[in-house]
Motif scaffolding. Sequence first.
Motif, mmCIF file in Angstrom:
data_model
loop_
_atom_site.group_PDB
_atom_site.id
_atom_site.type_symbol
_atom_site.label_atom_id
_atom_site.label_comp_id
_atom_site.label_asym_id
_atom_site.label_seq_id
_atom_site.Cartn_x
_atom_site.Cartn_y
_atom_site.Cartn_z
ATOM 1 N N GLU A 283 0.833 -1.205 0.000
ATOM 2 C CA GLU A 283 0.000 0.000 0.000
ATOM 3 C C GLU A 283 0.871 1.260 0.000
ATOM 4 O OE1 GLU A 283 -2.743 -0.534 3.240
ATOM 5 O OE2 GLU A 283 -3.842 -2.097 2.148
ATOM 6 N N GLU A 284 1.959 1.234 0.746
ATOM 7 C CA GLU A 284 2.884 2.370 0.750
ATOM 8 C C GLU A 284 3.517 2.549 -0.633
ATOM 9 O OE1 GLU A 284 5.616 1.629 3.934
ATOM 10 O OE2 GLU A 284 4.053 1.880 5.462
ATOM 11 N N TRP A 285 3.872 1.421 -1.278
ATOM 12 C CA TRP A 285 4.436 1.514 -2.618
ATOM 13 C C TRP A 285 3.433 2.128 -3.588
ATOM 14 C CZ3 TRP A 285 7.867 2.506 -5.901
ATOM 15 C CH2 TRP A 285 7.647 2.265 -7.251
ATOM 16 N N LEU A 286 2.166 1.712 -3.537
ATOM 17 C CA LEU A 286 1.158 2.245 -4.454
ATOM 18 C C LEU A 286 1.036 3.758 -4.305
ATOM 19 C CD1 LEU A 286 -1.664 -0.450 -4.300
ATOM 20 C CD2 LEU A 286 0.055 -0.099 -6.098
ATOM 21 N N GLN A 287 1.082 4.249 -3.076
ATOM 22 C CA GLN A 287 1.018 5.696 -2.854
ATOM 23 C C GLN A 287 2.258 6.379 -3.424
ATOM 24 O OE1 GLN A 287 0.452 6.155 1.355
ATOM 25 N NE2 GLN A 287 -1.630 5.372 1.293
ATOM 26 N N GLU B 133 4.350 13.441 -10.339
ATOM 27 C CA GLU B 133 5.406 14.455 -10.275
ATOM 28 C C GLU B 133 6.330 14.406 -11.487
ATOM 29 O OE1 GLU B 133 6.145 16.949 -8.018
ATOM 30 O OE2 GLU B 133 4.196 16.529 -7.124
ATOM 31 N N LYS B 134 6.598 13.220 -11.983
ATOM 32 C CA LYS B 134 7.520 13.077 -13.116
ATOM 33 C C LYS B 134 6.785 13.000 -14.456
ATOM 34 C CE LYS B 134 11.120 11.021 -10.308
ATOM 35 N NZ LYS B 134 12.063 12.120 -10.405
ATOM 36 N N HIS B 135 5.452 13.137 -14.407
ATOM 37 C CA HIS B 135 4.615 13.131 -15.617
ATOM 38 C C HIS B 135 4.910 11.905 -16.476
ATOM 39 C CE1 HIS B 135 3.421 17.188 -14.575
ATOM 40 N NE2 HIS B 135 4.715 17.484 -14.421
ATOM 41 N N LEU B 136 4.897 10.741 -15.826
ATOM 42 C CA LEU B 136 5.198 9.500 -16.532
ATOM 43 C C LEU B 136 4.007 9.051 -17.365
ATOM 44 C CD1 LEU B 136 7.014 7.501 -13.717
ATOM 45 C CD2 LEU B 136 8.044 8.863 -15.536
ATOM 46 N N ASN B 137 4.269 8.600 -18.567
ATOM 47 C CA ASN B 137 3.252 8.045 -19.452
ATOM 48 C C ASN B 137 3.351 6.528 -19.333
ATOM 49 O OD1 ASN B 137 1.730 7.039 -21.537
ATOM 50 N ND2 ASN B 137 2.676 8.299 -23.127
ATOM 51 N N MET B 138 2.337 5.898 -18.770
ATOM 52 C CA MET B 138 2.398 4.464 -18.526
ATOM 53 C C MET B 138 2.274 3.640 -19.808
ATOM 54 S SD MET B 138 3.284 4.765 -15.581
ATOM 55 C CE MET B 138 3.682 3.052 -15.493
ATOM 56 N N MET B 139 2.043 4.278 -20.933
ATOM 57 C CA MET B 139 2.079 3.579 -22.222
ATOM 58 C C MET B 139 3.514 3.437 -22.710
ATOM 59 S SD MET B 139 -1.041 2.846 -22.927
ATOM 60 C CE MET B 139 -1.061 2.519 -24.665
ATOM 61 N N ASP B 140 4.432 4.189 -22.112
ATOM 62 C CA ASP B 140 5.845 4.195 -22.490
ATOM 63 C C ASP B 140 6.585 3.067 -21.749
ATOM 64 O OD1 ASP B 140 8.432 4.831 -23.233
ATOM 65 O OD2 ASP B 140 8.534 6.641 -22.007
ATOM 66 N N ALA B 141 7.218 2.193 -22.491
ATOM 67 C CA ALA B 141 7.941 1.061 -21.890
ATOM 68 C C ALA B 141 9.054 1.527 -20.958
ATOM 69 C CB ALA B 141 8.509 0.157 -22.983
ATOM 70 N N LEU C 277 9.611 2.496 -13.238
ATOM 71 C CA LEU C 277 8.813 2.202 -12.038
ATOM 72 C C LEU C 277 9.148 0.826 -11.471
ATOM 73 C CD1 LEU C 277 5.264 3.657 -12.705
ATOM 74 C CD2 LEU C 277 6.969 4.430 -11.062
ATOM 75 N N ALA C 278 9.387 -0.149 -12.319
ATOM 76 C CA ALA C 278 9.759 -1.484 -11.841
ATOM 77 C C ALA C 278 11.087 -1.420 -11.083
ATOM 78 C CB ALA C 278 9.853 -2.464 -13.006
ATOM 79 N N GLU C 279 12.041 -0.648 -11.594
ATOM 80 C CA GLU C 279 13.330 -0.492 -10.908
ATOM 81 C C GLU C 279 13.147 0.208 -9.560
ATOM 82 O OE1 GLU C 279 15.542 1.693 -13.816
ATOM 83 O OE2 GLU C 279 15.958 -0.099 -15.027
ATOM 84 N N GLN C 280 12.304 1.247 -9.555
ATOM 85 C CA GLN C 280 12.057 1.971 -8.309
ATOM 86 C C GLN C 280 11.338 1.090 -7.288
ATOM 87 O OE1 GLN C 280 13.413 5.000 -7.536
ATOM 88 N NE2 GLN C 280 14.426 4.500 -9.462
ATOM 89 N N MET C 281 10.433 0.242 -7.758
ATOM 90 C CA MET C 281 9.726 -0.664 -6.860
ATOM 91 C C MET C 281 10.718 -1.628 -6.207
ATOM 92 S SD MET C 281 6.578 -3.310 -7.586
ATOM 93 C CE MET C 281 7.547 -4.491 -8.503
ATOM 94 N N ASP C 282 11.627 -2.184 -6.993
ATOM 95 C CA ASP C 282 12.632 -3.093 -6.442
ATOM 96 C C ASP C 282 13.470 -2.384 -5.381
ATOM 97 O OD1 ASP C 282 11.749 -5.140 -8.081
ATOM 98 O OD2 ASP C 282 13.312 -4.826 -9.594
ATOM 99 N N LYS C 283 13.882 -1.155 -5.660
ATOM 100 C CA LYS C 283 14.673 -0.382 -4.693
ATOM 101 C C LYS C 283 13.857 -0.071 -3.439
ATOM 102 C CE LYS C 283 17.659 1.858 -8.080
ATOM 103 N NZ LYS C 283 18.061 3.149 -8.678
ATOM 104 N N PHE C 284 12.598 0.286 -3.615
ATOM 105 C CA PHE C 284 11.708 0.616 -2.500
ATOM 106 C C PHE C 284 11.590 -0.553 -1.533
ATOM 107 C CE2 PHE C 284 7.461 0.904 -0.585
ATOM 108 C CZ PHE C 284 7.439 2.219 -0.135
ATOM 109 N N PHE C 285 11.369 -1.752 -2.066
ATOM 110 C CA PHE C 285 11.184 -2.919 -1.214
ATOM 111 C C PHE C 285 12.484 -3.458 -0.631
ATOM 112 C CE2 PHE C 285 7.138 -3.668 -3.759
ATOM 113 C CZ PHE C 285 6.340 -3.113 -2.781
ATOM 114 N N SER C 286 13.592 -3.256 -1.321
ATOM 115 C CA SER C 286 14.856 -3.825 -0.842
ATOM 116 C C SER C 286 15.605 -2.890 0.103
ATOM 117 C CB SER C 286 15.750 -4.195 -2.023
ATOM 118 O OG SER C 286 16.154 -3.032 -2.703
#
Length: 90
Positions: free
Chosen positions: A40-44, A52-60, A66-75
Motif C-alpha cells: 500500500e505504501e508503494w502504491l502511494q 510528479e515526473k509526468h510518466l506516461n504508462m504507455m511508455d515502456a 517504475l519497476a526499478e524503483q519498486m525493487d529499490k523501494f522494497f529492498s
Amino acid sequence: MTRSVFCKKYQQEMEGLARPPYPGPRGQEVFDNVSRQAWEEWLQHQTRLINEKHLNMMDADARKYLAEQMDKFFSGDDYDKAEGYVPEKS
C-alpha cells in the motif's frame, strides 16, 4: 484468516496480500515477499512518482523505471522521491 509473509521491506512477519497484485513471476514474488502495508505504501509512492515526473504508462521506459524503483523501494536501497511532495502533518 489473514496470511503472513516475511516482508523484505520491514524484515519482519507481517500481514500479506490476499492475492498477487499482477500476473506472472513478478506478481508472485511480490505476493510471497511483500506485506500488505509495504504494498500500500508503494502504491502511494508510485502514484506520486507518476504524477510528479509526468510518466506516461504507455511508455515502456516509464514502466521499466517504475519497476526499478519498486525493487529499490522494497529492498531498502535508495529510491527516487517525488520532488514536490510534502507529507501531511498528523
